[in-house]
Design a protein around this motif. Structure first.
Motif, short mmCIF file in Angstrom:
data_model
loop_
_atom_site.label_atom_id
_atom_site.label_comp_id
_atom_site.label_asym_id
_atom_site.label_seq_id
_atom_site.Cartn_x
_atom_site.Cartn_y
_atom_site.Cartn_z
N GLY A 469 0.82 -1.21 0.00
CA GLY A 469 0.00 0.00 0.00
C GLY A 469 0.85 1.25 0.00
N TRP A 470 2.09 1.14 -0.49
CA TRP A 470 3.03 2.25 -0.41
C TRP A 470 2.76 3.36 -1.42
CZ3 TRP A 470 8.12 -1.13 -0.23
CH2 TRP A 470 8.13 -1.84 0.98
N LEU A 471 2.13 3.05 -2.56
CA LEU A 471 1.96 4.04 -3.63
C LEU A 471 0.49 4.17 -4.05
CD1 LEU A 471 5.04 3.24 -5.92
CD2 LEU A 471 4.73 5.24 -4.46
N PRO A 472 -0.35 4.70 -3.17
CA PRO A 472 -1.73 4.99 -3.57
C PRO A 472 -1.76 6.25 -4.42
CG PRO A 472 -1.38 5.72 -1.34
CD PRO A 472 -0.11 5.03 -1.76
N ASP A 473 -2.92 6.59 -5.00
CA ASP A 473 -3.02 7.80 -5.82
C ASP A 473 -2.80 9.05 -4.97
OD1 ASP A 473 -3.51 6.58 -8.29
OD2 ASP A 473 -5.60 6.25 -7.77
N GLY A 474 -3.17 9.01 -3.70
CA GLY A 474 -2.87 10.10 -2.79
C GLY A 474 -1.60 9.78 -2.03
N ILE A 475 -0.48 10.41 -2.38
CA ILE A 475 0.82 9.98 -1.84
C ILE A 475 0.95 10.27 -0.35
CG2 ILE A 475 1.93 10.25 -4.08
CD1 ILE A 475 3.25 12.80 -3.00
N ASN A 476 0.12 11.18 0.20
CA ASN A 476 0.17 11.42 1.64
C ASN A 476 -0.35 10.24 2.44
OD1 ASN A 476 1.22 13.99 1.28
ND2 ASN A 476 -0.77 14.99 1.31
N ASP A 477 -1.08 9.34 1.78
CA ASP A 477 -1.62 8.15 2.44
C ASP A 477 -0.71 6.93 2.25
OD1 ASP A 477 -3.89 9.67 3.11
OD2 ASP A 477 -4.78 9.24 1.16
N GLY A 478 0.41 7.11 1.55
CA GLY A 478 1.28 5.98 1.24
C GLY A 478 2.58 5.99 2.02
N ARG A 479 3.54 5.22 1.55
CA ARG A 479 4.87 5.13 2.16
C ARG A 479 5.93 5.13 1.06
NH1 ARG A 479 5.73 3.61 7.38
NH2 ARG A 479 7.80 4.38 6.82
N MET A 480 6.02 6.26 0.37
CA MET A 480 7.01 6.38 -0.70
C MET A 480 8.43 6.27 -0.17
SD MET A 480 7.34 9.35 -3.63
CE MET A 480 5.62 9.25 -4.10
N ASP A 481 8.62 6.57 1.11
CA ASP A 481 9.96 6.44 1.69
C ASP A 481 10.44 5.00 1.65
OD1 ASP A 481 7.93 5.81 3.49
OD2 ASP A 481 9.18 6.24 5.24
N ASN A 482 9.51 4.05 1.81
CA ASN A 482 9.89 2.64 1.73
C ASN A 482 10.34 2.26 0.32
OD1 ASN A 482 9.31 2.24 4.41
ND2 ASN A 482 7.29 1.35 4.06
N VAL A 483 9.72 2.90 -0.68
CA VAL A 483 10.14 2.66 -2.07
C VAL A 483 11.59 3.06 -2.26
CG1 VAL A 483 9.71 3.22 -4.49
CG2 VAL A 483 7.78 2.99 -2.92
N TYR A 484 11.96 4.21 -1.71
CA TYR A 484 13.34 4.68 -1.82
C TYR A 484 14.31 3.76 -1.06
CZ TYR A 484 12.07 9.10 -4.08
OH TYR A 484 11.63 10.05 -4.97
N TRP A 485 13.87 3.22 0.08
CA TRP A 485 14.74 2.29 0.81
C TRP A 485 14.97 1.01 0.00
CZ3 TRP A 485 17.82 4.28 3.90
CH2 TRP A 485 17.46 5.23 4.87
N VAL A 486 13.93 0.54 -0.70
CA VAL A 486 14.08 -0.63 -1.56
C VAL A 486 15.11 -0.34 -2.66
CG1 VAL A 486 12.93 -2.08 -3.28
CG2 VAL A 486 11.80 -1.59 -1.10
N LEU A 487 15.01 0.86 -3.25
CA LEU A 487 15.96 1.25 -4.31
C LEU A 487 17.38 1.36 -3.75
CD1 LEU A 487 13.84 3.98 -6.16
CD2 LEU A 487 14.25 1.61 -6.88
#
Length: 521
Positions: A469-487
């Motif tokens: 659930g890291w990248l919903p259409d509303g990014i304030n509701d997600g966890r984009m920081d986890n995406v960067y940690w994966v990268l």
């Protein structure tokens, strides 16, 4: 990056006389490409009512024909009805509108792909001196980044604040100017004679080696086919190497392989030793080439996500001016342009004076790996702070968080320095190490893994969307920081793989040829 003057007895074709035409062409084409690609996500969201993550995915896929793209922004029937704040539901584009949009993006992408990196090798081909080639590559990338910087500042601002049609129109005009500059220099270019596809010749090595797999290899050089040489010249006889020994079968002369006039009967039954060694060189380089894919995947993903982040942050610079979201990558361009100048005008000369050596292309690429990984980690930390701020203020969806967009500048500056090390390093490495028969495709190989990286980045984002659930259409509701940690983790693993590949690779310092008099096959 000073260009050295051409000697008075230099040939009419090639040399520094071609430099202004090729650089002007590069500047025009880069301005055009930057004008439509850097602000594409914002265009898709605001003008085509496409959801944010979907817009980022499309930008990854398409990242020339600018005229069609300009029409989509100026003719109302080619785009959906604008969304009003109180309109529900918001109507997306029709099938015909999305079809025209995709067609324009496909044509634009093909135009960029067919020119940007091809110009790099074409420009290097104008010089026989390796030092001059290095100078050209430095100017080539400096021009590319400065032109991209101008398009991000000027054209993107016009698109956001004046007119999308005018902005795309300026991109088309820049493209035309680049084309005119290229044509005007036509009489000065040193062009290599086409000799058919080099990759077809290399593929024949595999076919011939398989067909002759049961033949015993000979210890005698004269039993192998050599590259034909001009009459009256001493032949550079290639000796078969022991690495990938199976491929040597392709150059082993068997009864019926030769015509009465000494030519090869069927190219895929018999190849020259030079073809065999060229294929071996590609095989040795391929592991290092593969590391470039995962090196650029985080950057490709960051380029898309950074726009979405900036749309949900305070972008004001002063009371009235607001930085366009599509211009955030300007800090990468500024960092890269300045770093290129410092590296080539100060750092490398200083290192050479102190150590009497210069960093190899592989070392420059390695530095790029480290800096890219650092940038992803910084991106994760900044996004974590942005999400914390959003939660503190109870902000959801894509609401603007009271946090300055300038928090993202350090991570963009770091990745910019990394690009200043790795892009010239990559092009120089492949240009120096690639066989002569395919040297003109060296820069294109860099473009190829960058393209693959964008597609892989799209697949990664799509996978993360479906499994988390890291990248919903509303990014304030997600966890984009986890995406960067994966990268970041993926970058570390890839860097370890790169270190092994670079340690095992041996530059072509020792020529495996000896000068003797003989006849070709």
């Amino acid at each position: 990056m000073d260009a050295e003057p051409q000697p008075s007895d230099a040939p009419k074709k090639g040399g520094w006389v071609t430099f202004p035409f090729i650089i002007a062409t590069m500047a025009g084409l880069t301005l055009a490409a930057g004008g439509w690609s850097n602000n594409l996500i914002v265009y898709l969201i605001n003008e085509f009512n496409i959801k944010s993550i979907d817009a980022a995915q499309i930008a990854n896929i398409v990242n020339g024909w600018i005229v069609v793209l300009s029409l989509t922004s100026t003719l109302d029937p080619l785009k959906p009805t604008p969304c009003e704040n109180d309109q529900s539901p918001c109507m997306g584009p029709s099938k015909a509108q999305i079809g025209i949009l995709y067609t324009s993006l496909a044509l634009s992408t093909m135009g960029v792909a067919g020119t940007r990196f091809t110009l790099a090798t074409m420009g290097a081909d104008q010089f026989g001196n390796q030092k001059h080639q290095v100078v050209f590559f430095n100017w080539h990338f400096f021009t590319m980044y400065v032109a991209t910087l101008v398009s991000m500042v000027g054209i993107v601002y016009i698109q956001d604040n004046v007119s999308w049609g005018l902005g795309f129109g300026l991109s088309g005009a820049a493209n035309l100017i680049g084309l005119v500059a290229f044509v005007l220099g036509g009489r000065y270019y040193q062009l290599l004679k086409p000799q058919g596809s080099p990759f077809t010749r290399l593929a024949c090595v595999l076919v011939a080696a398989f067909r002759k797999r049961k033949s015993l290899l000979s210890p005698k050089i004269e039993d192998y086919c050599q590259e034909p040489q001009p009459e009256g010249s001493n032949l550079m006889i290639t000796t078969p190497t022991t690495s990938f020994k199976f491929l040597n079968h392709a150059a082993l002369v068997s009864p019926g392989d030769m015509n009465p006039d000494g030519s090869i009967n069927k190219p895929c039954n018999l190849c020259t030793l030079q073809q065999v060694e060229d294929l071996k060189t590609l095989i040795r380089i391929s592991p290092i080439w593969s590391t470039g894919i995962l090196l650029h995947t985080p950057i490709a993903t960051q380029m898309s996500l950074i726009v979405l982040q900036s749309l949900a942050m305070d972008r004001h610079l002063g009371a009235r001016f607001q930085i366009p979201s599509g211009s955030m990558m300007i800090f990468v361009m500024i960092s890269t342009s300045i770093s290129l100048a410092i590296i080539n005008r100060f750092l490398l000369p200083t290192l050479h004076k102190l150590t009497h050596t210069s960093p190899t292309p592989l070392k420059r690429i390695g530095i790029g790996h480290v800096l890219t990984i650092s940038s992803m980690a910084l991106s994760a930390l900044v996004e974590s702070k942005r999400l914390t701020t959003a939660q503190t203020h109870n902000l959801t969806d894509n609401s603007i968080v009271p946090m300055s967009v300038f928090w993202m500048v350090p991570q963009l500056m770091v990745v910019g320095v990394g690009e200043a090390f790795m892009f010239p390093g990559q092009v120089m490495f492949y240009y120096q190490e690639f066989p002569k028969s395919i040297k003109s495709t060296a820069a294109a190989m860099v473009a190829l893994f960058i393209g693959i990286a964008f597609y892989l980045g799209t697949a990664v984002i799509d996978f993360i969307r479906k499994t988390t659930g890291w990248l919903p259409d509303g990014i304030n509701d997600g966890r984009m920081d986890n995406v960067y940690w994966v990268l970041t983790i993926a970058g570390l693993v890839n860097f370890g793989y790169y270190l092994v590949c670079a340690w095992m690779y041996k530059y072509k310092n020792v020529d495996n040829k000896e000068l003797i008099s003989s006849n070709p096959c």
